[in-house]
Design a protein around this motif. Structure first.
Motif, PDB file in Angstrom:
ATOM      1  N   PHE A 148       0.853  -1.177   0.000  1.00 22.45           N
ATOM      2  CA  PHE A 148       0.000   0.000   0.000  1.00 22.45           C
ATOM      3  C   PHE A 148       0.888   1.225   0.000  1.00 22.45           C
ATOM      4  O   PHE A 148       2.081   1.147   0.297  1.00 22.45           O
ATOM      5  CB  PHE A 148      -0.930   0.019   1.217  1.00 22.45           C
ATOM      6  CG  PHE A 148      -0.192   0.248   2.500  1.00 22.45           C
ATOM      7  CD1 PHE A 148      -0.033   1.523   3.003  1.00 22.45           C
ATOM      8  CD2 PHE A 148       0.369  -0.802   3.196  1.00 22.45           C
ATOM      9  CE1 PHE A 148       0.674   1.749   4.171  1.00 22.45           C
ATOM     10  CE2 PHE A 148       1.077  -0.589   4.361  1.00 22.45           C
ATOM     11  CZ  PHE A 148       1.218   0.693   4.854  1.00 22.45           C
ATOM     12  N   ASP A 149       0.314   2.346  -0.304  1.00 20.83           N
ATOM     13  CA  ASP A 149       1.017   3.617  -0.231  1.00 20.83           C
ATOM     14  C   ASP A 149       0.034   4.653   0.283  1.00 20.83           C
ATOM     15  O   ASP A 149      -1.104   4.723  -0.203  1.00 20.83           O
ATOM     16  CB  ASP A 149       1.553   4.021  -1.606  1.00 20.83           C
ATOM     17  CG  ASP A 149       2.446   5.248  -1.554  1.00 20.83           C
ATOM     18  OD1 ASP A 149       2.927   5.590  -0.456  1.00 20.83           O
ATOM     19  OD2 ASP A 149       2.663   5.862  -2.604  1.00 20.83           O
ATOM     20  N   ALA A 150       0.432   5.410   1.265  1.00 22.99           N
ATOM     21  CA  ALA A 150      -0.389   6.508   1.772  1.00 22.99           C
ATOM     22  C   ALA A 150       0.330   7.805   1.425  1.00 22.99           C
ATOM     23  O   ALA A 150       1.544   7.917   1.620  1.00 22.99           O
ATOM     24  CB  ALA A 150      -0.576   6.385   3.276  1.00 22.99           C
ATOM     25  N   GLN A 151      -0.418   8.745   0.889  1.00 23.78           N
ATOM     26  CA  GLN A 151       0.159  10.036   0.517  1.00 23.78           C
ATOM     27  C   GLN A 151      -0.781  11.168   0.885  1.00 23.78           C
ATOM     28  O   GLN A 151      -1.976  11.100   0.598  1.00 23.78           O
ATOM     29  CB  GLN A 151       0.421  10.113  -0.981  1.00 23.78           C
ATOM     30  CG  GLN A 151       1.468   9.170  -1.479  1.00 23.78           C
ATOM     31  CD  GLN A 151       1.727   9.339  -2.968  1.00 23.78           C
ATOM     32  OE1 GLN A 151       0.908   9.899  -3.697  1.00 23.78           O
ATOM     33  NE2 GLN A 151       2.850   8.850  -3.422  1.00 23.78           N
ATOM     34  N   LEU A 152      -0.220  12.195   1.518  1.00 25.53           N
ATOM     35  CA  LEU A 152      -0.931  13.447   1.708  1.00 25.53           C
ATOM     36  C   LEU A 152      -0.197  14.447   0.832  1.00 25.53           C
ATOM     37  O   LEU A 152       0.991  14.692   1.025  1.00 25.53           O
ATOM     38  CB  LEU A 152      -0.921  13.897   3.162  1.00 25.53           C
ATOM     39  CG  LEU A 152      -1.771  15.130   3.465  1.00 25.53           C
ATOM     40  CD1 LEU A 152      -2.343  15.053   4.868  1.00 25.53           C
ATOM     41  CD2 LEU A 152      -1.044  16.426   3.272  1.00 25.53           C
ATOM     42  N   THR A 153      -0.897  14.990  -0.160  1.00 26.00           N
ATOM     43  CA  THR A 153      -0.287  15.906  -1.116  1.00 26.00           C
ATOM     44  C   THR A 153      -0.944  17.272  -0.988  1.00 26.00           C
ATOM     45  O   THR A 153      -2.165  17.378  -0.947  1.00 26.00           O
ATOM     46  CB  THR A 153      -0.441  15.378  -2.550  1.00 26.00           C
ATOM     47  OG1 THR A 153       0.043  14.035  -2.612  1.00 26.00           O
ATOM     48  CG2 THR A 153       0.348  16.224  -3.538  1.00 26.00           C
ATOM     49  N   VAL A 154      -0.104  18.316  -0.935  1.00 24.07           N
ATOM     50  CA  VAL A 154      -0.560  19.704  -0.844  1.00 24.07           C
ATOM     51  C   VAL A 154      -0.373  20.350  -2.212  1.00 24.07           C
ATOM     52  O   VAL A 154       0.686  20.214  -2.835  1.00 24.07           O
ATOM     53  CB  VAL A 154       0.243  20.468   0.230  1.00 24.07           C
ATOM     54  CG1 VAL A 154      -0.211  21.920   0.318  1.00 24.07           C
ATOM     55  CG2 VAL A 154       0.132  19.780   1.585  1.00 24.07           C
ATOM     56  N   TYR A 155      -1.419  21.047  -2.683  1.00 24.84           N
ATOM     57  CA  TYR A 155      -1.429  21.645  -4.023  1.00 24.84           C
ATOM     58  C   TYR A 155      -1.561  23.161  -3.928  1.00 24.84           C
ATOM     59  O   TYR A 155      -2.301  23.680  -3.088  1.00 24.84           O
ATOM     60  CB  TYR A 155      -2.621  21.119  -4.835  1.00 24.84           C
ATOM     61  CG  TYR A 155      -2.615  19.631  -5.013  1.00 24.84           C
ATOM     62  CD1 TYR A 155      -1.991  19.043  -6.114  1.00 24.84           C
ATOM     63  CD2 TYR A 155      -3.232  18.800  -4.091  1.00 24.84           C
ATOM     64  CE1 TYR A 155      -1.982  17.665  -6.277  1.00 24.84           C
ATOM     65  CE2 TYR A 155      -3.229  17.429  -4.240  1.00 24.84           C
ATOM     66  CZ  TYR A 155      -2.603  16.874  -5.332  1.00 24.84           C
ATOM     67  OH  TYR A 155      -2.590  15.511  -5.491  1.00 24.84           O
ATOM     68  N   ASN A 156      -0.882  23.870  -4.847  1.00 23.68           N
ATOM     69  CA  ASN A 156      -1.035  25.315  -4.913  1.00 23.68           C
ATOM     70  C   ASN A 156      -2.297  25.681  -5.689  1.00 23.68           C
ATOM     71  O   ASN A 156      -3.063  24.799  -6.098  1.00 23.68           O
ATOM     72  CB  ASN A 156       0.220  25.986  -5.500  1.00 23.68           C
ATOM     73  CG  ASN A 156       0.488  25.623  -6.949  1.00 23.68           C
ATOM     74  OD1 ASN A 156      -0.382  25.132  -7.661  1.00 23.68           O
ATOM     75  ND2 ASN A 156       1.707  25.867  -7.395  1.00 23.68           N
ATOM     76  N   THR A 157      -2.506  26.960  -5.940  1.00 25.07           N
ATOM     77  CA  THR A 157      -3.729  27.409  -6.615  1.00 25.07           C
ATOM     78  C   THR A 157      -3.803  26.959  -8.072  1.00 25.07           C
ATOM     79  O   THR A 157      -4.868  26.992  -8.674  1.00 25.07           O
ATOM     80  CB  THR A 157      -3.860  28.941  -6.560  1.00 25.07           C
ATOM     81  OG1 THR A 157      -2.677  29.528  -7.102  1.00 25.07           O
ATOM     82  CG2 THR A 157      -4.052  29.418  -5.130  1.00 25.07           C
ATOM     83  N   ASN A 158      -2.680  26.542  -8.645  1.00 26.36           N
ATOM     84  CA  ASN A 158      -2.659  26.017 -10.020  1.00 26.36           C
ATOM     85  C   ASN A 158      -2.768  24.499 -10.055  1.00 26.36           C
ATOM     86  O   ASN A 158      -2.475  23.879 -11.076  1.00 26.36           O
ATOM     87  CB  ASN A 158      -1.383  26.463 -10.735  1.00 26.36           C
ATOM     88  CG  ASN A 158      -1.302  27.951 -10.893  1.00 26.36           C
ATOM     89  OD1 ASN A 158      -2.308  28.612 -11.154  1.00 26.36           O
ATOM     90  ND2 ASN A 158      -0.117  28.514 -10.705  1.00 26.36           N
ATOM     91  N   ASN A 159      -3.131  23.895  -8.914  1.00 23.57           N
ATOM     92  CA  ASN A 159      -3.256  22.440  -8.771  1.00 23.57           C
ATOM     93  C   ASN A 159      -1.946  21.695  -9.004  1.00 23.57           C
ATOM     94  O   ASN A 159      -1.953  20.538  -9.397  1.00 23.57           O
ATOM     95  CB  ASN A 159      -4.356  21.884  -9.678  1.00 23.57           C
ATOM     96  CG  ASN A 159      -5.725  22.316  -9.233  1.00 23.57           C
ATOM     97  OD1 ASN A 159      -5.987  22.441  -8.035  1.00 23.57           O
ATOM     98  ND2 ASN A 159      -6.599  22.575 -10.180  1.00 23.57           N
ATOM     99  N   GLN A 160      -0.834  22.368  -8.753  1.00 24.49           N
ATOM    100  CA  GLN A 160       0.472  21.721  -8.844  1.00 24.49           C
ATOM    101  C   GLN A 160       0.896  21.289  -7.442  1.00 24.49           C
ATOM    102  O   GLN A 160       0.781  22.070  -6.490  1.00 24.49           O
ATOM    103  CB  GLN A 160       1.510  22.681  -9.420  1.00 24.49           C
ATOM    104  CG  GLN A 160       1.212  23.103 -10.827  1.00 24.49           C
ATOM    105  CD  GLN A 160       2.140  24.218 -11.281  1.00 24.49           C
ATOM    106  OE1 GLN A 160       2.506  25.101 -10.526  1.00 24.49           O
ATOM    107  NE2 GLN A 160       2.525  24.146 -12.553  1.00 24.49           N
ATOM    108  N   PRO A 161       1.376  20.063  -7.285  1.00 20.04           N
ATOM    109  CA  PRO A 161       1.817  19.619  -5.963  1.00 20.04           C
ATOM    110  C   PRO A 161       3.059  20.380  -5.526  1.00 20.04           C
ATOM    111  O   PRO A 161       3.990  20.567  -6.311  1.00 20.04           O
ATOM    112  CB  PRO A 161       2.109  18.131  -6.162  1.00 20.04           C
ATOM    113  CG  PRO A 161       2.237  17.928  -7.626  1.00 20.04           C
ATOM    114  CD  PRO A 161       1.499  19.033  -8.303  1.00 20.04           C
TER     115      PRO A 161
END
Length: 128
Positions: free
Chosen positions: A46-59
């Motif tokens: 399995f893989d768990a990821q929390l990804t934060v994105y800017n206003t342009n939807n770029q991680p």
């Protein structure tokens, strides 16, 4: 009119302080309080990821239970305990250096055969 949804994710906002250590512990339960079957017993990886994105939807920042090739991930910063459906996210303050702003995020757990978005919402970074 009746409705059906297969979306189990919750909209939860997170606030964190820039350059401080980051720690979140999440226990995922069913509506009746029982432990959610986060990782199926027949799934070996399995893989768990929390990804934060800017206003342009770029991680721009990510926390992962594995080693990732993308430079914005903090590798091995998530621990998942399937038997208790507990997810711990930890990172040192030196790794948490994105600019003060309000971003978007999502927390996804991926197994051999399933992908579950557990949480999403605003990710607010404060400073001073």
């Amino acid at each position: 009119m009746a409705s059906i949804t297969s979306d189990i994710s919750k909209d939860i906002d997170i606030t964190a302080r820039r350059n401080d250590s980051f720690f979140i512990e999440i226990v995922v339960t069913n509506d009746d309080g029982s432990v959610y079957d986060l990782i199926k017993t027949d799934e070996s990886t399995f893989d768990a990821q929390l990804t934060v994105y800017n206003t342009n939807n770029q991680p721009i920042l990510g926390f992962s239970s594995k080693s990732e090739s993308a430079g914005y991930f903090i590798d091995n910063s998530i621990t998942v305990t399937g038997s208790t459906a507990t997810i711990k996210i930890e990172a040192a303050g030196s790794a948490f250096n994105i600019m003060k702003s309000t971003y978007k995020y999502k927390l996804v757990v991926t197994g051999d055969t399933e992908v579950n978005t557990l949480m999403s919402g605003k990710f607010k970074v404060i400073d001073l």
